[in-house]
Design a protein around this motif. Structure first.
Motif, mmCIF file in Angstrom:
data_model
loop_
_atom_site.group_PDB
_atom_site.id
_atom_site.type_symbol
_atom_site.label_atom_id
_atom_site.label_comp_id
_atom_site.label_asym_id
_atom_site.label_seq_id
_atom_site.Cartn_x
_atom_site.Cartn_y
_atom_site.Cartn_z
ATOM 1 N N ASP A 166 59.584 40.017 29.569
ATOM 2 C CA ASP A 166 59.706 41.396 29.074
ATOM 3 C C ASP A 166 58.949 41.612 27.770
ATOM 4 O O ASP A 166 58.481 42.716 27.492
ATOM 5 N N ILE A 167 58.806 40.560 26.970
ATOM 6 C CA ILE A 167 58.118 40.700 25.673
ATOM 7 C C ILE A 167 56.659 41.114 25.838
ATOM 8 O O ILE A 167 56.076 41.741 24.959
ATOM 9 N N VAL A 168 56.080 40.793 26.983
ATOM 10 C CA VAL A 168 54.683 41.141 27.235
ATOM 11 C C VAL A 168 54.511 42.663 27.251
ATOM 12 O O VAL A 168 53.519 43.197 26.761
ATOM 13 N N GLU A 169 55.511 43.366 27.803
ATOM 14 C CA GLU A 169 55.453 44.827 27.864
ATOM 15 C C GLU A 169 55.403 45.457 26.477
ATOM 16 O O GLU A 169 54.856 46.543 26.290
ATOM 17 N N LYS A 170 55.981 44.786 25.473
ATOM 18 C CA LYS A 170 56.002 45.332 24.098
ATOM 19 C C LYS A 170 54.632 45.251 23.432
ATOM 20 O O LYS A 170 54.376 45.935 22.441
ATOM 21 N N ARG A 171 53.775 44.353 23.929
ATOM 22 C CA ARG A 171 52.422 44.160 23.385
ATOM 23 C C ARG A 171 52.454 43.871 21.876
ATOM 24 O O ARG A 171 51.650 44.392 21.118
ATOM 25 N N SER A 172 53.416 43.069 21.487
ATOM 26 C CA SER A 172 53.587 42.767 20.061
ATOM 27 C C SER A 172 53.004 41.419 19.664
ATOM 28 O O SER A 172 53.032 41.051 18.494
ATOM 29 N N ARG A 173 52.479 40.646 20.587
ATOM 30 C CA ARG A 173 51.916 39.335 20.263
ATOM 31 C C ARG A 173 50.570 39.153 20.959
ATOM 32 O O ARG A 173 50.247 39.859 21.915
ATOM 33 N N ILE A 174 49.827 38.167 20.503
ATOM 34 C CA ILE A 174 48.506 37.864 21.058
ATOM 35 C C ILE A 174 48.645 36.675 22.007
ATOM 36 O O ILE A 174 49.418 35.751 21.757
ATOM 37 N N GLY A 175 47.872 36.714 23.090
ATOM 38 C CA GLY A 175 47.838 35.565 23.986
ATOM 39 C C GLY A 175 48.389 35.821 25.377
ATOM 40 O O GLY A 175 48.397 34.930 26.215
ATOM 41 N N ASP A 176 48.840 37.021 25.664
ATOM 42 C CA ASP A 176 49.313 37.351 27.004
ATOM 43 C C ASP A 176 48.164 38.027 27.764
ATOM 44 O O ASP A 176 47.925 39.218 27.655
ATOM 45 N N TRP A 177 47.445 37.222 28.523
ATOM 46 C CA TRP A 177 46.218 37.692 29.161
ATOM 47 C C TRP A 177 46.467 38.145 30.598
ATOM 48 O O TRP A 177 47.258 37.569 31.320
ATOM 49 N N GLU A 178 45.716 39.170 30.984
ATOM 50 C CA GLU A 178 45.623 39.575 32.383
ATOM 51 C C GLU A 178 44.155 39.478 32.766
ATOM 52 O O GLU A 178 43.288 39.847 31.976
ATOM 53 N N GLY A 179 43.893 38.993 33.949
ATOM 54 C CA GLY A 179 42.507 38.878 34.395
ATOM 55 C C GLY A 179 42.327 39.451 35.791
ATOM 56 O O GLY A 179 43.273 39.510 36.574
ATOM 57 N N ASP A 180 41.103 39.871 36.079
ATOM 58 C CA ASP A 180 40.799 40.392 37.405
ATOM 59 C C ASP A 180 39.348 40.060 37.733
ATOM 60 O O ASP A 180 38.501 40.010 36.843
ATOM 61 N N LEU A 181 39.084 39.830 39.002
ATOM 62 C CA LEU A 181 37.736 39.507 39.468
ATOM 63 C C LEU A 181 37.396 40.441 40.617
ATOM 64 O O LEU A 181 38.167 40.579 41.559
ATOM 65 N N VAL A 182 36.244 41.100 40.514
ATOM 66 C CA VAL A 182 35.795 42.009 41.574
ATOM 67 C C VAL A 182 34.421 41.552 42.039
ATOM 68 O O VAL A 182 33.520 41.356 41.215
ATOM 69 N N GLU A 183 34.276 41.380 43.360
ATOM 70 C CA GLU A 183 32.972 41.002 43.913
ATOM 71 C C GLU A 183 32.261 42.262 44.368
ATOM 72 O O GLU A 183 32.837 43.096 45.066
ATOM 73 N N GLY A 184 31.007 42.409 43.981
ATOM 74 C CA GLY A 184 30.200 43.554 44.406
ATOM 75 C C GLY A 184 29.641 43.332 45.792
ATOM 76 O O GLY A 184 30.027 42.400 46.502
ATOM 77 N N LYS A 185 28.713 44.181 46.183
ATOM 78 C CA LYS A 185 28.041 44.038 47.467
ATOM 79 C C LYS A 185 27.434 42.645 47.546
ATOM 80 O O LYS A 185 26.974 42.111 46.541
ATOM 81 N N LYS A 186 27.429 42.059 48.742
ATOM 82 C CA LYS A 186 26.991 40.668 48.887
ATOM 83 C C LYS A 186 25.703 40.387 48.120
ATOM 84 O O LYS A 186 24.709 41.063 48.299
ATOM 85 N N GLY A 187 25.775 39.401 47.276
ATOM 86 C CA GLY A 187 24.599 38.979 46.517
ATOM 87 C C GLY A 187 24.329 39.768 45.256
ATOM 88 O O GLY A 187 23.405 39.475 44.514
ATOM 89 N N SER A 188 25.156 40.804 44.988
ATOM 90 C CA SER A 188 24.885 41.626 43.808
ATOM 91 C C SER A 188 25.635 41.125 42.578
ATOM 92 O O SER A 188 25.336 41.550 41.466
ATOM 93 N N GLY A 189 26.613 40.250 42.741
ATOM 94 C CA GLY A 189 27.287 39.673 41.594
ATOM 95 C C GLY A 189 28.773 39.996 41.525
ATOM 96 O O GLY A 189 29.356 40.536 42.462
ATOM 97 N N TYR A 190 29.368 39.636 40.397
ATOM 98 C CA TYR A 190 30.798 39.773 40.178
ATOM 99 C C TYR A 190 31.050 40.429 38.840
ATOM 100 O O TYR A 190 30.217 40.385 37.940
ATOM 101 N N ILE A 191 32.250 41.026 38.709
ATOM 102 C CA ILE A 191 32.684 41.552 37.411
ATOM 103 C C ILE A 191 34.048 40.911 37.110
ATOM 104 O O ILE A 191 34.951 40.954 37.940
ATOM 105 N N VAL A 192 34.154 40.295 35.947
ATOM 106 C CA VAL A 192 35.411 39.692 35.523
ATOM 107 C C VAL A 192 35.932 40.479 34.331
ATOM 108 O O VAL A 192 35.182 40.768 33.408
ATOM 109 N N THR A 193 37.212 40.835 34.367
ATOM 110 C CA THR A 193 37.813 41.519 33.217
ATOM 111 C C THR A 193 38.998 40.706 32.715
ATOM 112 O O THR A 193 39.757 40.167 33.512
ATOM 113 N N HIS A 194 39.101 40.583 31.416
ATOM 114 C CA HIS A 194 40.240 39.916 30.765
ATOM 115 C C HIS A 194 40.776 40.859 29.697
ATOM 116 O O HIS A 194 40.028 41.352 28.867
#
Length: 196
Positions: A166-194
């Protein structure tokens, strides 16, 4: 809206109403179908010299479903020979299908999908043929394609976002990461967000 095949109830309604002289448009309105669907159903399943009958129409429809599409195209010997010739020249099934579609955009009888070509190659192999050797990678059998949906939830030791403290929802500390990876059209690459 995706097309759904006529069912036995609809065929029964077509039988009674068509044979009592009702128009295709009227039957179509009743069944919430386009009138050409009703017309095709009657023409396709009406035996010669007899009236449309729902039970025989249902039997014919079931038999047609059993016959795979690639088998129907296989009976077109000119098309099949063209495909074999192109395979032997080193063309891939995708390239053959694409070229046929480009050359004959309005003639489905002269077109074939790459999947159908692979089915022909497999069928040929099953009867002792060597058409698979003409494929660029020369597989006797195709590897089962993995779908992107199959990969979800496969990360080892992953923790669901719903199980985070629940403390993550408060956003009161550093170090609680969320990540996501999206693949584009074949061969066009990827986008990573943190996001912290």
């Amino acid at each position: 809206m995706s097309y759904e095949h006529l069912n036995s109830f609809e065929r029964k309604a077509i039988y009674y109403r068509h044979n009592s002289g009702e128009s295709y448009r009227s039957i179509g309105r009743l069944l919430n179908r386009h009138h050409t669907t009703i017309m095709r159903e009657v023409k396709r399943n009406k035996p010669p010299y007899y009236t449309y009958f729902d039970e025989s129409a249902e039997d014919l429809a079931v038999e047609r479903k059993k016959k795979p599409r690639h088998a129907k195209k296989f009976s077109n010997k000119t098309l099949y020979q063209h495909v074999v010739h192109k395979l032997q020249e080193g063309w891939s099934p995708d390239a053959i299908a694409g070229r046929l579609k480009k050359n004959h955009p309005n003639d489905k009888g002269k077109c074939v999908s790459h999947e159908t070509i692979y089915q022909w190659v497999i069928k040929d192999y099953q009867v002792g043929g060597e058409l698979y050797k003409a494929l660029p990678k020369r597989h006797k059998k195709r590897k089962k394609q993995r779908k992107y949906g199959d990969l979800r939830g496969k990360i080892k030791n992953r923790v669901s976002i719903h199980e985070r403290p629940d403390i993550v929802e408060k956003r009161s500390r550093i170090g609680d990461w969320e990540g996501d990876l999206v693949e584009g059209k074949k061969g066009s690459g990827y986008i990573v967000t943190h996001v912290d």
